[in-house]
Scaffold this motif. Sequence first.
Motif: not given
Length: 179
Positions: A7-14, A71-77, A81-87, A117-120
Motif C-alpha cells: 500500500s502506498g498509504s501510511l494511514r492506519a485506516s487507509s 507484486v500488487l501495489i495500491c496507491t492513493p494520489e 502523483g504517487m506518494p513520496g514514500v512509495l516513490k 488516475s494520475r498516480a496510477h
Amino acid sequence: MNILAISGSLRASSTNSALLRAAAELAPNNVSVTLYNDLDDLPHFSPERDKENTSEAVNRLRALLQAANAVLICTPEYIHGMPGVLKNMLDWLASSGEFVEKPAGVISASPSDMGGSRAHAALSYTLSVLTANLPEGASLIVPFVRTRIDAGGHVTDPVLIDELRGVIRALVKAIELRN
C-alpha cells in the motif's frame, strides 16, 4: 504462489490498504497474499546509501520481493502523483532488479471521480522503467472509493469485488506464464 501487496498509504485506516486486504481475501486457495507494512521504515533514498551497509529495512523489502512471484501495489494520489514514500521505495529498488520481468498489478483509489488516475499512470510508468511485467487485466482505478468500502474497511460494492478478483486472476495467469 506468493503475491506481495504494497500500500502506498501510511494511514492506519487507509482505503488503499483495505483494498489490498480485500484482494487477499478474494485470492484463490493456492495464492498467498502478504501485505507489506513497513513502507515507513525505509530511509530516504540516496545512491551513496545503496553502495554498502544498506539498511535492514531495505534488505528485508528486497528479500520479500525476491521471494514473491508477483507484486500488487495500491496507491492513493497526492498532488496528482504517487506518494513520496512509495516513490522512495521504488528508488531503492532501481539498482537491485527485483522488478525485472516480475508480474506487477497496479491499483489506485481515491475519493474523487478520477480514482487516482494520475498516480496510477505515474506508478505504472515507473514500474515499466523498472522493467516489471504489467499484465493486461492487473490494473484497476477505483473512483469514489469511500462509497465502496464500509467504515470497517470491507468492500461493499459487488462490482469492485469482481474487479479485484480480476486483478488477482490476471496476476495468477502472468505467474503461470512466467513459470
